[in-house]
Design an enzyme around this catalytic site. Structure first.
Site, short mmCIF file in Angstrom:
data_model
loop_
_atom_site.label_atom_id
_atom_site.label_comp_id
_atom_site.label_asym_id
_atom_site.label_seq_id
_atom_site.Cartn_x
_atom_site.Cartn_y
_atom_site.Cartn_z
N ASP A 1 0.73 -1.21 -0.01
CA ASP A 1 -0.16 -0.45 -0.01
C ASP A 1 1.00 1.35 -0.10
OD1 ASP A 1 -2.38 -1.65 1.80
OD2 ASP A 1 -2.17 -1.77 -0.34
N THR A 2 0.64 2.17 -0.53
CA THR A 2 1.30 3.14 -0.98
C THR A 2 1.58 4.48 0.23
OG1 THR A 2 0.13 4.07 -3.12
CG2 THR A 2 1.87 5.24 -2.38
N ALA A 3 2.42 4.75 0.45
CA ALA A 3 2.54 5.42 1.37
C ALA A 3 3.34 6.59 1.36
CB ALA A 3 4.02 5.27 2.76
#
Lengths: 204, 231
Positions: B29-31
């Site tokens: 998941d993008t951070a």
């Protein structure tokens, strides 16, 4: 070995002034009643703004100083910055406690200037730090020096006054203590410079 | 524990295990992290696999100390382990020096542990890239720590699934004079760009540190306000 702190003899004192600090020590290196040399260094410049004075067993004075030098050098290289005097004061405490069950037989005094503000800390041999007082003593002549300090000291002295007061206190104390003396050295640190002066004590 | 390293060089001079670890990160998941003049913001996707999951029990932004926090892309458990390691490193430093650790110092020390996993016998590299955000005496910092043990300081960056698109978006939007409030909005906008589905206060996590040196993970109510501002 009874009195391992008394074996080599020696006295140190540290004092706070107005935006300056001073540190003084005697020069004797003895072995009980014999005097081996009269030029033993007990105050070390750890950094431009930090002085470390050590009293106690001379072997440990040297070893502990070398350990602190190593720590600060590695810190300077790793963190790419100078160490703050308060940080160094804490480092001394934790380093002493690391040897809680096989301690260094030294009683250090750390003095420094942090952003112009005087810092002074003293410890027992296992790292109990005390930074509440404006002057501190250590070593076999410590109690005699205390007497002189209490009489002469006043807060916020100038570097010149401080040098005079700490010098006189050291000399009075060392002249009474048979294991300390054979000369004294006074270091006064201000934002601008560090002055070092050699004093004469009773030559016994 | 085996005697031999599991991560060894290929004939082309690559450490394939690290490349594969980076693949795991790229699937995560993008951070996003943005460093402003007066603070740093971390924003991370928190998509749950099912509506049955207790969203509040999942914490993707970890506080490492009062003024430093981290988030990640990749394998959650690996991040958990590294967060705990980092917290111990902070405390060890604190016991020795009784001083606030610099973000760069913490990053460097944590990076050592990550690198060890690429060279020691019998263990695999960590499958996370970590974004460390903090505010110390030197100012605001944003540092990315990769599975190889390499660490980089960023003004703004993204890791995970949407990293490439997000970074392109950030390159256009970032400016050095940004204040922390602008940075928060920009970070949320950037995350929204590549977000699958509807962005809500509970399927993302936002952490902010300002010049008061206190890192705060925003409660969903505050996140809701920021999201509404974006409209």
């Amino acid at each position: 070995m009874s009195g391992i702190f008394e074996y080599n003899g020696g006295s140190i004192v540290g004092m706070k002034g107005k935006n300056c600090i001073a540190m003084a020590c005697d020069r004797r290196f003895g072995q009980q009643m014999s005097t081996i040399t009269t030029n033993y260094q007990k105050v070390f410049k750890i950094q431009d703004n930090i002085l470390l004075a050590l009293s106690g067993l001379n072997s440990d004075i040297h070893t502990f100083y070398a350990l602190m030098e190593k720590e600060i050098n590695l810190y300077n290289l790793k963190e790419n910055r100078k160490m703050k005097p308060t940080t160094f004061a804490n480092l001394v405490a934790s380093s002493l406690y690391e040897r809680r069950f096989g301690p260094f037989f030294v009683t250090p005094i750390v003095a420094g200037l942090e952003n112009g503000k005087p810092i002074l800390a003293t410890y027992d041999s296992i790292g109990c730090k005390s930074d509440l007082d404006d002057f501190q003593v250590g070593g076999t002549g410590g109690n005699y020096i205390y007497g002189a300090c209490e009489a002469f000291f006043k807060p916020d002295m100038s570097p010149e006054e401080l040098e005079e007061v700490i010098g006189q206190s050291l000399v009075s104390g060392c002249d009474r203590d048979s294991l300390s003396g054979w000369g004294g050295v006074v270091y006064v640190l201000t934002e601008q410079k560090l002055t070092v002066k050699i004093l004469k004590t009773k030559q016994t | 524990m085996t005697d031999f390293a599991l991560t060894t060089f290929s004939s082309k001079g690559k450490l394939l295990q690290i490349e594969y670890a980076l693949n795991a990160v790229a699937k995560g998941d993008t951070a996003i992290g943005i460093k402003a003049k007066n603070g740093v913001v971390l924003v991370v996707e928190k998509k749950q696999s099912s509506i049955l999951v207790e969203e509040s029990s999942v914490q993707k932004v970890s506080l490492l100390t009062d003024n430093i926090a981290a988030t990640y892309a990749g394998l959650g458990p690996d991040f958990r382990v590294l967060s705990q390691q980092a917290r111990k490193l902070v405390k060890k430093y604190d016991l020795k020096y009784q001083e606030e650790i610099f973000v760069q110092t913490l990053s460097r020390e944590l990076a050592e542990d990550v690198q060890v996993a690429t060279q020691r016998g019998g263990i695999r590299p960590f499958g996370v890239s970590i974004l460390i955000a903090g505010y110390d005496e030197e100012g605001p910092h944003l540092v990315q720590l990769d599975p190889s043990g390499a660490y980089y300081s960023w003004k703004a960056t993204a890791i995970g699934k949407q990293a490439k698109n997000a970074k392109a978006f950030l390159e256009k939007r970032y400016n050095a004079d940004m204040e922390i409030e602008d940075a928060i909005n920009t970070a949320l906008l950037t995350l929204k760009e590549g977000f699958e589905g509807q962005i809500t206060p509970t399927n993302i996590e936002v952490g902010v540190i300002r010049d008061d040196h206190v890192f705060r993970i925003l409660p969903p109510s505050q996140v809701k306000d920021y999201l509404e501002e974006l409209e």
